[in-house]
Design a protein around this motif. Structure first.
Motif, PDB file in Angstrom:
ATOM      1  N   THR A   1       0.856  -1.184   0.000  1.00 53.69           N
ATOM      2  CA  THR A   1       0.000   0.000   0.000  1.00 53.69           C
ATOM      3  C   THR A   1       0.893   1.234   0.000  1.00 53.69           C
ATOM      4  O   THR A   1       1.788   1.349   0.833  1.00 53.69           O
ATOM      5  CB  THR A   1      -0.933  -0.019   1.221  1.00 53.69           C
ATOM      6  OG1 THR A   1      -1.669  -1.242   1.184  1.00 53.69           O
ATOM      7  CG2 THR A   1      -1.915   1.132   1.178  1.00 53.69           C
TER       8      THR A   1
ATOM      9  N   ARG B   1      -6.472  -6.823  12.588  1.00 50.60           N
ATOM     10  CA  ARG B   1      -6.192  -6.525  11.181  1.00 50.60           C
ATOM     11  C   ARG B   1      -5.313  -5.284  11.100  1.00 50.60           C
ATOM     12  O   ARG B   1      -5.478  -4.350  11.873  1.00 50.60           O
ATOM     13  CB  ARG B   1      -7.486  -6.283  10.400  1.00 50.60           C
ATOM     14  CG  ARG B   1      -8.342  -7.508  10.240  1.00 50.60           C
ATOM     15  CD  ARG B   1      -9.525  -7.220   9.341  1.00 50.60           C
ATOM     16  NE  ARG B   1     -10.269  -6.036   9.783  1.00 50.60           N
ATOM     17  CZ  ARG B   1     -11.344  -5.558   9.150  1.00 50.60           C
ATOM     18  NH1 ARG B   1     -11.780  -6.153   8.055  1.00 50.60           N
ATOM     19  NH2 ARG B   1     -11.972  -4.492   9.607  1.00 50.60           N
TER      20      ARG B   1
ATOM     21  N   LEU C   1      -4.614  -2.048   9.425  1.00 48.37           N
ATOM     22  CA  LEU C   1      -5.334  -1.081   8.591  1.00 48.37           C
ATOM     23  C   LEU C   1      -4.370  -0.027   8.054  1.00 48.37           C
ATOM     24  O   LEU C   1      -3.709   0.669   8.828  1.00 48.37           O
ATOM     25  CB  LEU C   1      -6.427  -0.388   9.401  1.00 48.37           C
ATOM     26  CG  LEU C   1      -7.427  -1.274  10.148  1.00 48.37           C
ATOM     27  CD1 LEU C   1      -8.466  -0.396  10.847  1.00 48.37           C
ATOM     28  CD2 LEU C   1      -8.095  -2.263   9.190  1.00 48.37           C
TER      29      LEU C   1
ATOM     30  N   THR D   1      -8.949   3.005   3.225  1.00 50.45           N
ATOM     31  CA  THR D   1      -8.328   2.108   4.196  1.00 50.45           C
ATOM     32  C   THR D   1      -8.217   0.734   3.549  1.00 50.45           C
ATOM     33  O   THR D   1      -9.190   0.197   3.018  1.00 50.45           O
ATOM     34  CB  THR D   1      -9.151   2.050   5.494  1.00 50.45           C
ATOM     35  OG1 THR D   1      -9.197   3.362   6.035  1.00 50.45           O
ATOM     36  CG2 THR D   1      -8.519   1.112   6.507  1.00 50.45           C
ATOM     37  N   ILE D   2      -7.012   0.196   3.596  1.00 45.88           N
ATOM     38  CA  ILE D   2      -6.683  -1.004   2.830  1.00 45.88           C
ATOM     39  C   ILE D   2      -6.114  -2.066   3.756  1.00 45.88           C
ATOM     40  O   ILE D   2      -5.370  -1.750   4.692  1.00 45.88           O
ATOM     41  CB  ILE D   2      -5.670  -0.620   1.720  1.00 45.88           C
ATOM     42  CG1 ILE D   2      -6.379   0.311   0.711  1.00 45.88           C
ATOM     43  CG2 ILE D   2      -5.078  -1.836   1.021  1.00 45.88           C
ATOM     44  CD1 ILE D   2      -5.473   1.011  -0.250  1.00 45.88           C
ATOM     45  N   ILE D   3      -6.484  -3.328   3.504  1.00 49.04           N
ATOM     46  CA  ILE D   3      -5.890  -4.429   4.270  1.00 49.04           C
ATOM     47  C   ILE D   3      -5.254  -5.422   3.304  1.00 49.04           C
ATOM     48  O   ILE D   3      -5.497  -5.384   2.099  1.00 49.04           O
ATOM     49  CB  ILE D   3      -6.936  -5.177   5.140  1.00 49.04           C
ATOM     50  CG1 ILE D   3      -8.089  -5.701   4.268  1.00 49.04           C
ATOM     51  CG2 ILE D   3      -7.462  -4.267   6.249  1.00 49.04           C
ATOM     52  CD1 ILE D   3      -9.026  -6.648   4.987  1.00 49.04           C
ATOM     53  N   CYS D   4      -4.445  -6.299   3.862  1.00 51.53           N
ATOM     54  CA  CYS D   4      -3.783  -7.323   3.059  1.00 51.53           C
ATOM     55  C   CYS D   4      -4.050  -8.646   3.780  1.00 51.53           C
ATOM     56  O   CYS D   4      -3.251  -9.080   4.605  1.00 51.53           O
ATOM     57  CB  CYS D   4      -2.290  -7.001   2.983  1.00 51.53           C
ATOM     58  SG  CYS D   4      -1.321  -8.179   2.058  1.00 51.53           S
ATOM     59  N   PRO D   5      -5.224  -9.268   3.520  1.00 58.12           N
ATOM     60  CA  PRO D   5      -5.687 -10.355   4.393  1.00 58.12           C
ATOM     61  C   PRO D   5      -4.859 -11.643   4.345  1.00 58.12           C
ATOM     62  O   PRO D   5      -4.642 -12.256   5.381  1.00 58.12           O
ATOM     63  CB  PRO D   5      -7.129 -10.608   3.939  1.00 58.12           C
ATOM     64  CG  PRO D   5      -7.286  -9.923   2.619  1.00 58.12           C
ATOM     65  CD  PRO D   5      -6.214  -8.878   2.515  1.00 58.12           C
TER      66      PRO D   5
END
Ligand SMILES: Cc1cc2nc3c(=O)[nH]c(=O)nc-3n(C[C@H](O)[C@H](O)[C@H](O)COP(=O)(O)OP(=O)(O)OC[C@H]3O[C@@H](n4cnc5c(N)ncnc54)[C@H](O)[C@@H]3O)c2cc1C
Lengths: 328, 260
Positions: free
Chosen positions: A117, A130, A132, A145-149
């Motif tokens: 990101t 998580r 964020l 707002t981005i996650i990388c699961p």
């Protein structure tokens, strides 16, 4: 123990301020994850820089040592760090959104096959643990707002000047771990022939406590002389909007905003700056904002604590006079 | 010499408006433009073409309308254009996008030089260029401010925080252009007429030899979970008495010690 990695940027003599900011936010993320924050120090025999990383919060320093890492270059650095990531499996890896971080991190993320990101301005761990990552998009008009699961490490580049560093504590220590990467010289195709430092004077807008900034409203490059006078009187640095940089009135290193520096001074005085979203992106976190503008409805007035409506060529000389009177 | 220039059609972010009630972007009526840095990348390619001769292909991934941006490139002097358009490509993050573009470059037979803009004004990531380079396993020079081609090597200045680095790389290589690299030329009237009549070829998933799982949302490691309009600070006061301003700044200790 899980690890949060911070890429340490340096010029072989000192660690960059941005790195300390990353260690600051990295420590916070690590404590929320029950992890430890580790610095990744790439170079050739650079252990002398490790104590400074401990002083700013690193629990561990990975010394990634190779003669091929003596100067920064994307190919050998990406190879070396990808090997270290495979060996130690960190949760999170942070890089400065600097010319180095924005060159290295994408190549590395591509090799590893993980998410990256860009240019984050907010990083946090939520209740579900998580990670964020919040960043501006559309020229700062929107935040995402981005996650990388499902991929590790989750990688981010982080905007310089936004995160707070920890207070330096020279008594803090940590562990040092040596890692020797395998770098085939043939895999280094781009060669850095020369590193040129061009900045005429060392100005560090991101560290400045007081900034006097000028925009197109100055109307001529000579306007910066007046701003210099004000800056001198109150002990500040002179900065600028992009309009003046584009017009060639002032050096690019002075530009504040999305494509310039992000600044957080205690006092920001915007003179003849309209307050375009890209400019606001770089200064709206300032402690106190004074805007001098002819136009009462200029967007800069929406973020200013005090707006002075008037011609800067009358307002600033009046301010200087008042300051001199006070000095009396 | 074959040059592929990766370009993107973007909304003009200077004209993006926000719906103050819903807190979302209003995209209707916002003009789409060729991403500014991409025009610098194309200009760099056209300069090489002018000097040494080269075939310049412009490549874009996007919706059907992105063909307009490609036609603009043809009107500037690109030789041919290719649009990647498939539902499978949609929703990709930079990892997936670069994977798709790299696959298309391979399917085109590769290139000696790949150029891209440093960053797009909508996403602002600056990641796609170097990620394509990694996927093609070729060297990269990002944030270029000067470029020369000699003896089948490129030599370029890369912008750094304090100045620049001079980098030399053998071809094939990828370079990302900043707006300081050059001044993009205008469209040429005759070329524009040609371009308007040209049908830009469109490729889909089956043309680039990757599977549905290797592109678009499915192949994206990252997910956007929330988007919001950044909160503005509360509006301050408008003051006309300058001595009051100076006094307030002094009282807050924002200026001070002027005399001492
Ligand atoms: C991708 C992208 C990235 C960008 N990045 C940045 C960035 O990092 N930083 C940045 O600053 N901009 C950036 N911009 C540009 C930004 O959109 C604006 O164009 C720019 O900030 C405008 O500069 P300005 O406020 O100085 O000029 P203007 O918008 O022209 O404003 C001049 C202001 O001066 C006032 N004025 C005129 N005369 C006087 C006077 N005598 N006394 C007092 N007030 C007066 C006017 O009322 C006006 O408000 C970017 C744009 C894009 C598209």
């Amino acid at each position: 123990m899980k690890e949060v990695w911070v890429f340490a940027e340096h010029d072989n003599t000192k660690i960059s301020q941005t790195t300390f900011e990353l260690l600051g936010i990295g420590s916070k993320l690590a404590s929320d994850l029950d992890a430890q924050v580790c610095a990744i120090l790439c170079g050739h025999n650079m252990e002398s820089l490790a104590p400074e990383l401990f002083a700013y919060g690193a629990s561990k320093v990975y010394l990634i040592n190779s003669p091929h890492l003596q100067t920064y270059s994307a190919e050998p650095h990406a190879i070396a760090i990808s090997q270290a990531i495979k060996a130690f499996d960190p949760e999170i890896a942070l890089f400065g959104a600097t010319p180095v971080g924005r060159d290295l991190a994408p190549r590395l993320a591509s090799i590893i096959g993980t998410g990256l990101t860009a240019d984050c301005t907010g990083l946090a761990i939520d209740e579900d643990k998580r990670f964020l990552q919040t960043r501006p998009a559309f020229g700062g008009n929107l935040m995402a707002t981005i996650i990388c699961p499902n991929h590790r490490p989750a990688m981010s580049t982080v905007r310089p000047g936004v995160m707070d560093k920890l207070a330096r504590d020279p008594n803090r220590t940590g562990s040092l771990e040596l890692f020797t990467p395998t770098i085939d010289p043939l895999s280094i195709r781009a060669q850095v022939k020369e590193v040129v430092k061009e900045l005429k004077e060392s100005i560090n807008l991101t560290q400045a406590k007081t900034i006097v900034s000028g925009g197109r409203g100055l109307a001529t490059p000579e306007g910066f002389a007046l701003l210099n006078e004000l800056a001198l009187a109150i002990g500040g640095c002179v900065a600028s909007s992009r309009a003046c940089v584009d017009a060639g009135w002032i050096d690019k290193s002075r530009q504040v905003g999305q494509t310039g520096s992000t600044v957080k001074p205690d006092l920001y005085i915007a003179c003849g700056i309209s307050g375009a979203i890209q400019h606001l992106a770089g200064m709206q976190e300032s402690g106190f904002i004074v805007a001098i503008n002819k136009n009462e409805s200029a967007p800069i007035m929406n973020v200013a604590d005090i707006g002075i409506v008037g011609d800067l060529y009358q307002v600033i000389p009046e301010m200087l006079k008042q300051l001199r009177d006070l000095e009396g | 010499m074959r040059i592929i220039v990766c370009v993107k059609q973007v909304p003009n972010t200077d004209e993006v408006k926000i719906d103050p009630v819903k807190g979302t972007l209003i995209r209707e009526g916002v003009p789409s433009i060729l991403n500014p840095d991409d025009a610098n990348a194309l200009e760099a390619a056209l300069k090489i073409k002018d000097e040494f001769g080269a075939r310049v292909t412009v490549l874009s991934m996007g919706p059907k309308q992105a063909a307009f941006a490609l036609k603009e490139c043809l009107a500037m002097g690109a030789d041919d254009a290719l649009l990647l358009c498939d539902r499978a490509f949609a929703g990709g993050d930079t990892w997936a996008t670069s994977n798709t573009l790299a696959a298309a470059i391979k399917a085109l037979g590769g290139a000696d030089l790949i150029l891209a803009g440093s960053q797009a004004i909508d996403g602002d990531t600056a990641q796609v260029g170097p990620q394509i380079a990694a996927k093609l396993d070729i060297p990269q020079i990002t944030f270029a401010i000067e470029l020369q081609l000699k003896d089948s090597k490129i030599s370029a200045k890369r912008q750094t925080q304090t100045g620049y680095e001079l980098i030399e790389a053998p071809l094939p290589a990828l370079l990302t252009a900043t707006r300081d690299l050059n001044v993009p030329r205008h469209m040429n009237a005759a070329l524009l007429i040609n371009a308007t009549e040209t049908e830009v070829p469109v490729w889909g998933l089956k043309d680039i030899n990757i599977s549905e799982d290797e592109t678009g949302l499915k192949a994206s490691p990252t997910r956007v979970i929330k988007s919001f309009v950044p909160p503005l600070k509360a509006k301050g006061k408008i003051v006309s008495d300058i001595s009051a301003v100076i006094k307030e700044l002094k009282a807050k200790r924002l200026i001070g010690g002027v005399s001492s």
